[in-house]
Every structure is written in C-alpha cells, then in structure tokens.
Design a protein around this motif. Structure first.
Motif, PDB file in Angstrom:
ATOM      1  N   GLY A 144       0.816  -1.206   0.000  1.00 34.59           N
ATOM      2  CA  GLY A 144       0.000   0.000   0.000  1.00 34.59           C
ATOM      3  C   GLY A 144       0.850   1.255   0.000  1.00 34.59           C
ATOM      4  N   LEU A 145       0.196   2.357  -0.122  1.00 33.85           N
ATOM      5  CA  LEU A 145       0.896   3.631  -0.103  1.00 33.85           C
ATOM      6  C   LEU A 145       1.438   3.912   1.294  1.00 33.85           C
ATOM      7  N   THR A 146       2.513   4.656   1.341  1.00 33.57           N
ATOM      8  CA  THR A 146       3.091   5.051   2.623  1.00 33.57           C
ATOM      9  C   THR A 146       2.188   6.096   3.275  1.00 33.57           C
ATOM     10  N   PRO A 147       2.305   6.281   4.567  1.00 29.38           N
ATOM     11  CA  PRO A 147       1.522   7.329   5.222  1.00 29.38           C
ATOM     12  C   PRO A 147       1.771   8.704   4.597  1.00 29.38           C
ATOM     13  N   TYR A 148       3.004   8.982   4.207  1.00 24.58           N
ATOM     14  CA  TYR A 148       3.303  10.272   3.563  1.00 24.58           C
ATOM     15  C   TYR A 148       2.544  10.399   2.243  1.00 24.58           C
ATOM     16  N   ALA A 149       2.588   9.344   1.418  1.00 26.27           N
ATOM     17  CA  ALA A 149       1.912   9.390   0.124  1.00 26.27           C
ATOM     18  C   ALA A 149       0.406   9.564   0.291  1.00 26.27           C
ATOM     19  N   GLY A 203      -2.869  16.807   1.520  1.00 25.98           N
ATOM     20  CA  GLY A 203      -3.392  17.645   2.593  1.00 25.98           C
ATOM     21  C   GLY A 203      -2.336  18.444   3.316  1.00 25.98           C
ATOM     22  N   PHE A 204      -1.061  18.131   3.109  1.00 21.68           N
ATOM     23  CA  PHE A 204      -0.011  18.862   3.797  1.00 21.68           C
ATOM     24  C   PHE A 204       0.015  20.298   3.307  1.00 21.68           C
ATOM     25  N   GLY A 205      -0.048  21.226   4.225  1.00 15.67           N
ATOM     26  CA  GLY A 205      -0.014  22.637   3.869  1.00 15.67           C
ATOM     27  C   GLY A 205      -1.326  23.153   3.318  1.00 15.67           C
ATOM     28  N   ALA A 206      -2.374  22.350   3.411  1.00 14.85           N
ATOM     29  CA  ALA A 206      -3.665  22.768   2.868  1.00 14.85           C
ATOM     30  C   ALA A 206      -4.249  23.943   3.639  1.00 14.85           C
ATOM     31  N   ASP A 207      -3.897  24.067   4.900  1.00 13.72           N
ATOM     32  CA  ASP A 207      -4.389  25.172   5.714  1.00 13.72           C
ATOM     33  C   ASP A 207      -3.411  26.332   5.586  1.00 13.72           C
ATOM     34  N   GLN A 208      -3.609  27.145   4.596  1.00 14.76           N
ATOM     35  CA  GLN A 208      -2.701  28.259   4.330  1.00 14.76           C
ATOM     36  C   GLN A 208      -3.211  29.532   5.007  1.00 14.76           C
ATOM     37  N   THR A 209      -3.245  29.517   6.336  1.00 11.63           N
ATOM     38  CA  THR A 209      -3.722  30.686   7.078  1.00 11.63           C
ATOM     39  C   THR A 209      -2.594  31.638   7.407  1.00 11.63           C
ATOM     40  N   HIS A 210      -1.443  31.399   6.861  1.00 13.54           N
ATOM     41  CA  HIS A 210      -0.271  32.224   7.163  1.00 13.54           C
ATOM     42  C   HIS A 210       0.427  32.607   5.871  1.00 13.54           C
ATOM     43  N   CYS A 211       1.352  33.497   5.969  1.00 15.49           N
ATOM     44  CA  CYS A 211       2.199  33.826   4.839  1.00 15.49           C
ATOM     45  C   CYS A 211       3.555  34.259   5.381  1.00 15.49           C
ATOM     46  N   GLY A 212       4.567  34.064   4.596  1.00 17.79           N
ATOM     47  CA  GLY A 212       5.890  34.498   5.012  1.00 17.79           C
ATOM     48  C   GLY A 212       6.526  33.566   6.016  1.00 17.79           C
ATOM     49  N   ASP A 213       7.425  34.101   6.817  1.00 19.18           N
ATOM     50  CA  ASP A 213       8.202  33.347   7.794  1.00 19.18           C
ATOM     51  C   ASP A 213       7.407  33.228   9.090  1.00 19.18           C
ATOM     52  N   ILE A 214       6.860  32.067   9.351  1.00 18.25           N
ATOM     53  CA  ILE A 214       6.011  31.870  10.524  1.00 18.25           C
ATOM     54  C   ILE A 214       6.814  32.048  11.806  1.00 18.25           C
TER      55      ILE A 214
END
Length: 92
Positions: free
Chosen positions: A43-48, A53-64
């Motif tokens: 099966g696919l790896t957990p990462y795959a 969904g990684f970074g899907a919550d783009q509530t920020h910008c720039g250097d956090i």
C-alpha cells in the motif's frame, strides 16, 4: 504442504458459510485468500496518503517563526487582517 491453524469461532462460521454459498472447499477458499493476500502490491506510505493535505491550511504567509507573534495577534484580533497580502504585519 499441510498446515493446521486455529480459527476463532466467528471466522470459522463465516468461512463455512462462504464455502457453502460458493460451492468450494475450505481448503480452496483459504488458498484463494492467501494467493490474493500475498499478491497484493504494498500500500501507499503514510506520507503518500497525506501529501495532498499537507499545507492545505494556508492561514499564514511568510516566515512563521519570525512573524509568529504578529500573526497570532492578527489572527485573533480582527478578521479583516487575516489576509496573506503584504508583509504579514498588517495593523488595524
């Protein structure tokens, strides 16, 4: 090759029901199941599985890290300052 296994009662009943319904022996059913199980590709790896969904919550910008204090203030003070336009240091 002869193999002996102990099946839980519920699984044994399900196997017997399946074999009667499909008119096959328990040996045949187990052989088919093992062939299918062992021929499956890994099966696919957990990462795959989660990469979309990684970074899907783009509530920020720039250097956090550098702007975290200001980003938190902006986030909880005024909904109008939550946009990612500009430097990330919007003020009311």
């Amino acid at each position: 090759m002869s193999l002996s296994i102990h099946l839980p009662t519920m699984l044994e009943e399900r196997l017997a029901h399946y074999c009667r319904a499909h008119d096959i022996t328990e040996d045949e059913a187990i052989q088919i199941a093992l062939q299918q199980f062992l021929s499956e590709t890994p099966g696919l790896t957990p990462y795959a599985l989660g990469v979309e969904g990684f970074g899907a919550d783009q509530t920020h910008c720039g250097d956090i890290a550098r702007n975290s204090r200001q980003l938190l203030r902006d986030r909880f003070r005024d909904p109008a300052t939550r946009s990612c336009g500009g430097s990330g240091y919007e003020t009311s």
